[in-house]
Motif scaffolding. Sequence first.
Motif, PDB file in Angstrom:
ATOM      1  N   UNK A 174      38.351  21.899  54.417  1.00 55.83           N
ATOM      2  CA  UNK A 174      37.399  22.688  53.630  1.00 55.83           C
ATOM      3  C   UNK A 174      37.420  24.149  54.057  1.00 55.83           C
ATOM      4  N   UNK A 175      37.861  24.428  55.290  1.00 57.78           N
ATOM      5  CA  UNK A 175      37.903  25.807  55.780  1.00 57.78           C
ATOM      6  C   UNK A 175      39.069  26.590  55.188  1.00 57.78           C
ATOM      7  N   UNK A 176      40.077  25.885  54.683  1.00 57.88           N
ATOM      8  CA  UNK A 176      41.225  26.555  54.065  1.00 57.88           C
ATOM      9  C   UNK A 176      40.833  26.857  52.626  1.00 57.88           C
ATOM     10  N   UNK A 177      40.358  28.074  52.400  1.00 56.92           N
ATOM     11  CA  UNK A 177      39.740  28.441  51.123  1.00 56.92           C
ATOM     12  C   UNK A 177      40.797  28.571  50.036  1.00 56.92           C
ATOM     13  N   UNK A 178      40.530  27.948  48.897  1.00 52.50           N
ATOM     14  CA  UNK A 178      41.431  28.077  47.758  1.00 52.50           C
ATOM     15  C   UNK A 178      41.429  26.832  46.903  1.00 52.50           C
ATOM     16  N   UNK A 179      41.552  27.047  45.593  1.00 51.72           N
ATOM     17  CA  UNK A 179      41.625  25.927  44.656  1.00 51.72           C
ATOM     18  C   UNK A 179      42.820  26.061  43.726  1.00 51.72           C
ATOM     19  N   UNK A 180      43.727  26.995  44.020  1.00 55.80           N
ATOM     20  CA  UNK A 180      44.927  27.153  43.201  1.00 55.80           C
ATOM     21  C   UNK A 180      45.812  25.922  43.339  1.00 55.80           C
ATOM     22  N   UNK A 348      49.683  35.041  50.239  1.00 53.96           N
ATOM     23  CA  UNK A 348      48.489  35.298  49.431  1.00 53.96           C
ATOM     24  C   UNK A 348      48.859  35.774  48.036  1.00 53.96           C
ATOM     25  N   UNK A 349      49.942  36.524  47.912  1.00 54.80           N
ATOM     26  CA  UNK A 349      50.352  37.010  46.586  1.00 54.80           C
ATOM     27  C   UNK A 349      50.780  35.863  45.670  1.00 54.80           C
ATOM     28  N   UNK A 350      51.105  34.709  46.259  1.00 54.91           N
ATOM     29  CA  UNK A 350      51.498  33.550  45.456  1.00 54.91           C
ATOM     30  C   UNK A 350      50.302  32.690  45.058  1.00 54.91           C
ATOM     31  N   UNK A 351      49.118  33.080  45.494  1.00 54.54           N
ATOM     32  CA  UNK A 351      47.899  32.377  45.103  1.00 54.54           C
ATOM     33  C   UNK A 351      46.764  33.379  44.901  1.00 54.54           C
ATOM     34  N   UNK A 352      47.078  34.405  44.106  1.00 51.67           N
ATOM     35  CA  UNK A 352      46.127  35.493  43.895  1.00 51.67           C
ATOM     36  C   UNK A 352      44.828  35.013  43.266  1.00 51.67           C
ATOM     37  N   UNK A 353      44.864  33.893  42.549  1.00 51.51           N
ATOM     38  CA  UNK A 353      43.640  33.383  41.927  1.00 51.51           C
ATOM     39  C   UNK A 353      42.609  32.950  42.961  1.00 51.51           C
ATOM     40  N   UNK A 354      43.043  32.772  44.221  1.00 52.87           N
ATOM     41  CA  UNK A 354      42.113  32.380  45.284  1.00 52.87           C
ATOM     42  C   UNK A 354      41.409  33.585  45.914  1.00 52.87           C
ATOM     43  N   UNK A 355      41.876  34.798  45.614  1.00 55.08           N
ATOM     44  CA  UNK A 355      41.331  35.986  46.280  1.00 55.08           C
ATOM     45  C   UNK A 355      39.841  36.187  46.007  1.00 55.08           C
ATOM     46  N   UNK A 356      39.332  36.006  44.762  1.00 56.62           N
ATOM     47  CA  UNK A 356      37.887  36.166  44.561  1.00 56.62           C
ATOM     48  C   UNK A 356      37.045  35.279  45.472  1.00 56.62           C
ATOM     49  N   UNK A 357      37.459  34.028  45.631  1.00 56.22           N
ATOM     50  CA  UNK A 357      36.714  33.127  46.519  1.00 56.22           C
ATOM     51  C   UNK A 357      36.853  33.560  47.969  1.00 56.22           C
ATOM     52  N   UNK A 358      38.034  34.010  48.359  1.00 51.80           N
ATOM     53  CA  UNK A 358      38.230  34.495  49.724  1.00 51.80           C
ATOM     54  C   UNK A 358      37.361  35.712  50.002  1.00 51.80           C
ATOM     55  N   UNK A 359      37.239  36.598  49.028  1.00 48.10           N
ATOM     56  CA  UNK A 359      36.382  37.779  49.192  1.00 48.10           C
ATOM     57  C   UNK A 359      34.949  37.344  49.483  1.00 48.10           C
ATOM     58  N   UNK A 360      34.485  36.370  48.722  1.00 48.31           N
ATOM     59  CA  UNK A 360      33.112  35.907  48.895  1.00 48.31           C
ATOM     60  C   UNK A 360      32.902  35.280  50.272  1.00 48.31           C
ATOM     61  N   UNK A 361      33.820  34.411  50.676  1.00 51.85           N
ATOM     62  CA  UNK A 361      33.676  33.720  51.956  1.00 51.85           C
ATOM     63  C   UNK A 361      33.828  34.690  53.128  1.00 51.85           C
ATOM     64  N   UNK A 362      34.844  35.555  53.066  1.00 55.23           N
ATOM     65  CA  UNK A 362      35.081  36.484  54.169  1.00 55.23           C
ATOM     66  C   UNK A 362      33.969  37.521  54.291  1.00 55.23           C
ATOM     67  N   UNK A 363      33.475  38.030  53.162  1.00 56.29           N
ATOM     68  CA  UNK A 363      32.395  39.019  53.238  1.00 56.29           C
ATOM     69  C   UNK A 363      31.125  38.407  53.812  1.00 56.29           C
ATOM     70  N   UNK A 364      30.870  37.138  53.459  1.00 53.13           N
ATOM     71  CA  UNK A 364      29.709  36.438  54.028  1.00 53.13           C
ATOM     72  C   UNK A 364      29.870  36.281  55.544  1.00 53.13           C
ATOM     73  N   UNK A 365      31.040  35.840  55.968  1.00 49.67           N
ATOM     74  CA  UNK A 365      31.287  35.619  57.395  1.00 49.67           C
ATOM     75  C   UNK A 365      31.215  36.923  58.179  1.00 49.67           C
ATOM     76  N   UNK A 366      31.832  37.983  57.660  1.00 48.01           N
ATOM     77  CA  UNK A 366      31.854  39.261  58.369  1.00 48.01           C
ATOM     78  C   UNK A 366      30.477  39.909  58.391  1.00 48.01           C
ATOM     79  N   UNK A 367      29.709  39.730  57.322  1.00 48.08           N
ATOM     80  CA  UNK A 367      28.353  40.282  57.302  1.00 48.08           C
ATOM     81  C   UNK A 367      27.495  39.632  58.380  1.00 48.08           C
ATOM     82  N   UNK A 368      27.624  38.326  58.535  1.00 51.99           N
ATOM     83  CA  UNK A 368      26.874  37.625  59.573  1.00 51.99           C
ATOM     84  C   UNK A 368      27.305  38.076  60.960  1.00 51.99           C
ATOM     85  N   UNK A 369      28.611  38.217  61.143  1.00 54.13           N
ATOM     86  CA  UNK A 369      29.125  38.593  62.459  1.00 54.13           C
ATOM     87  C   UNK A 369      28.694  40.005  62.841  1.00 54.13           C
ATOM     88  N   UNK A 370      28.655  40.910  61.874  1.00 48.42           N
ATOM     89  CA  UNK A 370      28.307  42.295  62.157  1.00 48.42           C
ATOM     90  C   UNK A 370      26.830  42.597  61.944  1.00 48.42           C
TER      91      UNK A 370
END
Length: 501
Positions: A174-180, A348-370
């Motif tokens: 579940x930690x490997x983000x992506x549904x492509x 990542x360029x071969x699964x660009x459709x996963x980037x929106x979800x990655x943005x959401x997950x990474x921004x959430x994680x980084x916001x909490x960390x910082x």
Amino acid sequence: MNSEGLGPLTGLPTDGQSILSLAARSLFDVFANASEGMLLVDRSGRVVWINDHYRRYLPALGFEKEEDFVGRPVVEVVQNTQMGQVMETGKPILIDLLTNRAGTFLVSRFPLRDDAGVVIGALGVVLFEQPETNLKPLMAKFALMQRELDEARNALAAQRRTGPALRQARHSFASFVGASSVVADLKRQARRAAQTHSPVLLLGETGTGKELLAHAIHASSPRARGPLVSINIAAVPETLLEAEFFGVAPGAFTGADRKGREGKFKLADGGTLFLDEIGDMPLGLQAKLLRALQEGEVEPLGSNQLMPFDVRVIAATSRDLTQLVREGLFREDLYYRLNVLPLRVPALRDRASDIPHLIEVLSEELALRNAVPQPEFQSEAVALLSAQPFRGNVRELRNVIEQLLLRCETGLVDAAAVEAVLRESGLSQIVPAHKELAGSRPMGFALTDHTLSAEQWALAPRMRALEVQAVQEALRQTRGNKAAAAHLLGISRAKLYQCLS
């Protein structure tokens, strides 16, 4: 109108109650003829009637005659039934999956009421047999959701068993983000590999998530209760690698620890040894590694004792091992020893459709960390990020998002801010956003999809219920810690709140 409430020309009822009665009879007939089976229970929960289609399930349920089935409590004759819940609550269960001795079915259940509104029984309807065949795409998503929930539970349970001091997997699938499609295929292969004891070789560019995938494979393998020991070969000086791998005997050389030092093979005994950047291993050590893998034993430095071990090896590299073999820089026999179950992790360029979800997950994680608020990314900003090639893959995307997060003062990240950070990051050319992506929304945790057919949409309530169940279970496991629960499920806190709303 005649005395029976029928229209003079049509012969159909014209008063509301008569129309309702006719509609009820007609609907009942439709279900009886078009469904795969029906049964009725009375107010005491006893089966009082089944139709012809339902009779074919009786042998599988353990009954030779209809009279042995009808008249008995439904909970005794139909395993996992929810008819009692329908009568107790008075609420229908429109879509559900029922699994019992006769198979797996898509079913509906309805309460039956008298004129006073009192529940006097319930009607059960079998809509589909073998929904995994009839509704294959949605059932696959349902199974994936259930499997990732189970993996997250097992990973957390393993942490509690071993405690924080011992080495353990920190990630599940579940930690490997992506549904492509490429990520779905990678996870499918990785899950199959996890159930074996053969070596796994993870191939892919730097920053694609090979270490995360290694953790997930260990966490869902039969060795999940054992340790996961990692070593980055490129980060250890060549003179120390042998000691790192095989250990050091007590007093083996001047300055050595009197108690000796266990190597990574012994530390990983009973579990998994992750060899990161295996392509950077010196030739001299490759021969010793091959012998250790073949014999299942190591000889610590300064010792004449052979020490047996039991480890499953997962190796990873961003280099072209076949080219290194041709150049004589990597032993061919070791390559064949490791290249048993190769898995190529996509760029990542071969699964660009996963980037929106990655943005959401990474921004959430980084916001909490910082300890800063999580910004909202405008659709144009998401589209611009999704269009970039990202040679550093997820690691580079993470760096860009962290810069955007720390620079954001308004709580909103727009395309101009993204372009500024990309230029300062050294990109020689910024790829313009695709127009069709500019209005798209980030991928979320929900499994339901607007492109599903009408039959597949029928399962949407069940999928929604499973999402809520997953979140509630994660909250229970983390004792109500929403941030930890979101991390466990591989989703953002925003999506976690959305599933609970």
